[in-house]
Design an enzyme around this catalytic site. Sequence first.
Site, mmCIF file in Angstrom:
data_model
loop_
_atom_site.group_PDB
_atom_site.id
_atom_site.type_symbol
_atom_site.label_atom_id
_atom_site.label_comp_id
_atom_site.label_asym_id
_atom_site.label_seq_id
_atom_site.Cartn_x
_atom_site.Cartn_y
_atom_site.Cartn_z
ATOM 1 N N LYS A 1 3.181 -15.307 2.639
ATOM 2 C CA LYS A 1 3.274 -16.255 1.497
ATOM 3 C C LYS A 1 4.642 -16.538 1.351
ATOM 4 O O LYS A 1 5.492 -16.024 0.391
ATOM 5 C CB LYS A 1 2.789 -15.389 0.208
ATOM 6 C CG LYS A 1 2.556 -16.083 -0.993
ATOM 7 C CD LYS A 1 1.578 -17.175 -1.512
ATOM 8 C CE LYS A 1 1.664 -17.931 -2.435
ATOM 9 N NZ LYS A 1 0.823 -19.056 -2.571
ATOM 10 N N ASP B 1 -6.428 -6.967 4.066
ATOM 11 C CA ASP B 1 -7.735 -6.168 3.176
ATOM 12 C C ASP B 1 -8.432 -7.220 2.496
ATOM 13 O O ASP B 1 -9.599 -7.563 2.788
ATOM 14 C CB ASP B 1 -6.839 -5.479 2.224
ATOM 15 C CG ASP B 1 -8.163 -4.834 1.522
ATOM 16 O OD1 ASP B 1 -8.914 -4.121 2.089
ATOM 17 O OD2 ASP B 1 -8.072 -4.692 0.215
ATOM 18 N N ASP C 1 -12.500 -8.844 4.154
ATOM 19 C CA ASP C 1 -13.761 -8.983 3.334
ATOM 20 C C ASP C 1 -14.405 -10.377 3.162
ATOM 21 O O ASP C 1 -15.590 -10.497 3.562
ATOM 22 C CB ASP C 1 -13.618 -8.425 1.949
ATOM 23 C CG ASP C 1 -13.797 -6.854 1.896
ATOM 24 O OD1 ASP C 1 -13.345 -5.993 2.712
ATOM 25 O OD2 ASP C 1 -14.119 -6.483 0.842
ATOM 26 N N ASP D 1 -3.233 -18.468 0.671
ATOM 27 C CA ASP D 1 -4.242 -18.825 -0.428
ATOM 28 C C ASP D 1 -4.927 -19.937 0.681
ATOM 29 O O ASP D 1 -6.119 -20.150 0.482
ATOM 30 C CB ASP D 1 -3.422 -19.500 -1.599
ATOM 31 C CG ASP D 1 -2.256 -20.131 -1.194
ATOM 32 O OD1 ASP D 1 -1.657 -20.161 -0.107
ATOM 33 O OD2 ASP D 1 -1.823 -21.060 -2.127
ATOM 34 N N TYR E 1 0.666 -1.126 -0.096
ATOM 35 C CA TYR E 1 0.244 0.060 0.029
ATOM 36 C C TYR E 1 1.013 1.283 0.091
ATOM 37 O O TYR E 1 0.511 2.379 -0.642
ATOM 38 C CB TYR E 1 -0.832 -0.082 1.303
ATOM 39 C CG TYR E 1 -2.186 -0.493 1.060
ATOM 40 C CD1 TYR E 1 -2.325 -1.971 0.776
ATOM 41 C CD2 TYR E 1 -3.382 0.016 1.175
ATOM 42 C CE1 TYR E 1 -3.499 -2.815 0.993
ATOM 43 C CE2 TYR E 1 -4.841 -0.651 1.030
ATOM 44 C CZ TYR E 1 -4.594 -1.862 0.953
ATOM 45 O OH TYR E 1 -5.936 -2.846 0.680
HETATM 46 C C1 IPM Z 1 -10.463 -1.070 3.914
HETATM 47 C C2 IPM Z 1 -10.657 -0.446 2.369
HETATM 48 C C3 IPM Z 1 -9.388 0.445 2.083
HETATM 49 C C4 IPM Z 1 -8.245 -0.375 2.193
HETATM 50 C C5 IPM Z 1 -9.561 1.157 0.513
HETATM 51 C C6 IPM Z 1 -10.943 1.948 0.596
HETATM 52 C C7 IPM Z 1 -8.404 1.854 0.549
HETATM 53 O O1 IPM Z 1 -11.020 -1.620 1.468
HETATM 54 O O2 IPM Z 1 -10.352 -0.660 4.841
HETATM 55 O O3 IPM Z 1 -10.452 -2.181 3.764
HETATM 56 O O4 IPM Z 1 -7.876 -1.228 1.025
HETATM 57 O O5 IPM Z 1 -7.430 -0.560 3.059
HETATM 58 MG MG MG Z 2 -10.867 -3.432 2.409
#
Ligand code: IPM
Ligand code: MG
Length: 343
Positions: A180, A237, A241, A213, A138
Amino acid sequence: MATRIVTLPGDGIGPEILAPAVDLLKRFVPDVTIEEHVFGGASIDAHGTALTDDTLAACRAADGVLLAAVGGPKWDTTDASKPRPEQGLLGLRKGMGLYANLRPVRPLPALYDASPLRREIIDGTDLLVVRELTGGIYFGEKTRTETTASDLCAYSAEEIERIARSAFEAARTKVTSVDKANVLETSRLWRQVVVDLHQREFSHIPLEHVLVDNAAMQLVSNPTSFDVIVTENLFGDILSDEAAMLTGSIGMLPSASLGAGGPGLFEPVHGSAPDIAGQGIANPLAMFLSTALLLRHGLNLESEATSLESAVDKALDQGLRTRDLGGTASTAEATEAVLAALG
Ligand code: IPM
Ligand code: MG
């Protein structure tokens, strides 16, 4: 001294979910002063940048920062010279030194049927993703020509050790370090630093290493096997999700971003959902649960945090369902249900 909270409504559904969260916060912290700043796309429109120096300074001086969400099609661009809302978020994380991102995932029995996974797979899941937030790909150097591009992934031993420490401190039964290491040099350093710290200070806590993975697979096939997952920025990240879907909706997942001593930042894991913005139908629960994390980690109000979390649980138990959870409740109805459950 009065508690000072900076609020950043951001874009899309941000303002709609932040307003009721602030009302809830005021019930628990009556003397709170709220200082609101435009942020993300809204700040690009007002000031030409997603995060102004003023806003960053205000956040650093606050007792905590409550952020809703940023981004939207209006500001989407592949032109590197144009400002992007997400730069505000990354600038804030870096500028406040928030290296530890905690994303607790605890599916509620009332929502088991809202998850795409079978009840018997999610039953008993209670895990925490500890995501490194200010390093890795990042923030590494970026290059771009007409036909090539690169993003550098770099980590120092110091950056790895401090996030590993956060993970060991949060662990109840086990730490799973996700990397990884069969491919990436940064992952091999990661593994070595985690092992060294474990041997020196945390050898009483079981530690395992799982390749990313494989971790992605186990998260949906055997989520109850995890306690604390610690991983680098990009893997965290993606995995968070994925883990969010164990709770039925990404609209349920809160997060706390903490640094060394200064104020923390509390925000839902979900985005600004521009497709439903302005309709009053967004699920505010991740925002409320992020407010609970502000109470707990930012203001040291553990019992207040627990009451807010219990009120959310109770409202769901009593049938509250926003659209993302397969129901019809509006943001206002969801807020009323949580207020009623608070009593
Ligand atoms: C999160 C989001 C952010 C990230 C984006 C919006 C930059 O997806 O907080 O997980 O990737 O960190
Ligand atoms: Mg995210």
